[in-house]
Design an enzyme around this catalytic site. Sequence first.
Site, mmCIF file in Angstrom:
data_model
loop_
_atom_site.group_PDB
_atom_site.id
_atom_site.type_symbol
_atom_site.label_atom_id
_atom_site.label_comp_id
_atom_site.label_asym_id
_atom_site.label_seq_id
_atom_site.Cartn_x
_atom_site.Cartn_y
_atom_site.Cartn_z
ATOM 1 N N SER A 13 47.602 1.492 62.851
ATOM 2 C CA SER A 13 47.025 2.687 62.708
ATOM 3 C C SER A 13 46.126 3.040 62.155
ATOM 4 C CB SER A 13 48.181 3.195 63.336
ATOM 5 O OG SER A 13 47.983 5.130 64.094
ATOM 6 N N TYR A 42 41.231 5.655 64.944
ATOM 7 C CA TYR A 42 40.725 6.559 65.779
ATOM 8 C C TYR A 42 39.916 7.268 65.126
ATOM 9 C CZ TYR A 42 45.184 7.531 68.078
ATOM 10 O OH TYR A 42 46.338 6.938 68.623
ATOM 11 N N LYS A 92 40.904 -0.976 72.820
ATOM 12 C CA LYS A 92 42.595 -0.334 73.501
ATOM 13 C C LYS A 92 42.102 0.927 74.349
ATOM 14 C CE LYS A 92 46.876 0.319 71.669
ATOM 15 N NZ LYS A 92 47.683 1.928 71.496
ATOM 16 N N HIS A 95 48.486 3.537 76.507
ATOM 17 C CA HIS A 95 48.859 4.012 75.376
ATOM 18 C C HIS A 95 50.805 4.324 75.304
ATOM 19 C CE1 HIS A 95 46.234 6.139 72.224
ATOM 20 N NE2 HIS A 95 48.003 6.545 71.476
ATOM 21 N N THR A 140 40.045 2.307 70.002
ATOM 22 C CA THR A 140 41.076 3.766 71.100
ATOM 23 C C THR A 140 40.368 4.658 71.627
ATOM 24 O OG1 THR A 140 42.924 2.955 69.606
ATOM 25 C CG2 THR A 140 42.697 4.423 71.417
#
Length: 424
Positions: free
Chosen positions: A173, A196, A297, A321, A222
């Site tokens: 992540s 992100y 995602k 999520h 994402t």
Amino acid sequence: MPAIDKREQEHCLEHRLEQRRQFLRWAAASPLLTLPGAAAVFAQDQAKRPDPMIWTPTTDLNLIASPKDAINVFDFEPVAFKKVPPAHFGYMASGIDDEVTLRANRQAFQKFQLRPRRLRDVSKIDTSVTLFGRKWNTPIIIAPTGGNKAYDPEGEVAVARACRAGGHLNILSAAGASSIEDVIAARQGEVWFQLYATSSLEVAQQVVRRVEKAGCPVLEITVDRNGGRNQETFFRLRRQDTRTCVTCHTAGIGAARERPNYDGIDMSKVASMQSANMTWDYIAKMRDTTKMKIILKGIVTEEDAQLCLKYGVDGIHVSNHGGRSEDNGRGAIEYLPEVAKVARGKVPILFDSGVRRGTDIFKAMALGATAVCIGRPYLWGLGAFGQPGVERVLEILREEFTGVMQQMGAPNIAAIMPEMVRQA
Ligand SMILES: Cc1cc2nc3c(=O)[nH]c(=O)nc-3n(C[C@H](O)[C@H](O)[C@H](O)COP(=O)(O)O)c2cc1C
């Protein structure tokens, strides 16, 4: 995020144990427990648990003492609950609002039933899959989750080592508490990166160039975190935490600035990691920014799956999520058929949200997933026992999945057919 101070963790554990002792003393003395209403309260509490298994150990009396004692992945959760500070556990466990989606993610698997085939040679099982030309011995992937040092001081590095031990693909992540370079070094192999994007294209592009240079072949963007969220479980458990959050979260809780993958980037114009301004045009710009494969995602409808194909996206990750985006009420596995109808055979489809069993993995693969990601269970393993806990969680899932393939008469992944699952 700085590592959790061990003494602070021990202090929190003692605090939690004392709370539990007080509760047990109260429960033993309480006339409430003899009332019919009490049973309803406990039944309600049971229904809020992510899984309907009533015999999952939930008291200090029968918690597992080591990873090898675990019989299923749920065995790790109460141990993690005991060891991880309340605010951190609450952040991990939390859904949104009424947590309808969080529960639906588990319940929806029961809407799909298996149709096993008999008299096939399943004495040898091959679980390998190929993703973008690279062969993996298992389709079980580590889903990206932020801030893993909240559960163990080694965080994402411990997870990467566990992936190496079990031969799993690891998606790091952007909100990880470890850098992409450290995680690749720990994995000693391929790692994918989840982005992100923030509200700034320049910030996103700088992160992307860094991870590409580090050797990542695949970028997951994402697309399902656009707004604020009411994480009630998190907020309530945080109140029980005796520590002062800003001692560790010096840049602010969840701030991109405290995440090493944004190090050295000017974040002055960026308020958060979310991307409320992201559109399909943005995806086209990211396509021009990198040679990495791009997966989106958080795609959950056939309309968006069509757009993924139109915009040349290389893969689709079906996910809600883990019930942490919006409380839309639909179990993630229920999205999979409509996305697969559009994308199966054209681009790889990853799936996650609520996967806890080998049967869940099998159902997802039969419904169109190319590979399946695991979220909270590996965090339970990490919080409970560090790297060995993650290794055992993954091992249990591999064993369960292999067993289901044998029972289903599917000696390899290609033999997992859509007609092996029917909707009840
Ligand atoms: C504590 C926690 C942190 C997460 N952080 C991220 C993240 O940084 N990026 C992301 O794309 N998804 C994140 N997710 C979502 C996971 O990638 C995955 O979709 C989800 O965990 C699947 O649900 P499950 O854990 O209930 O199976 C996070 C989930 C949890 C539980």
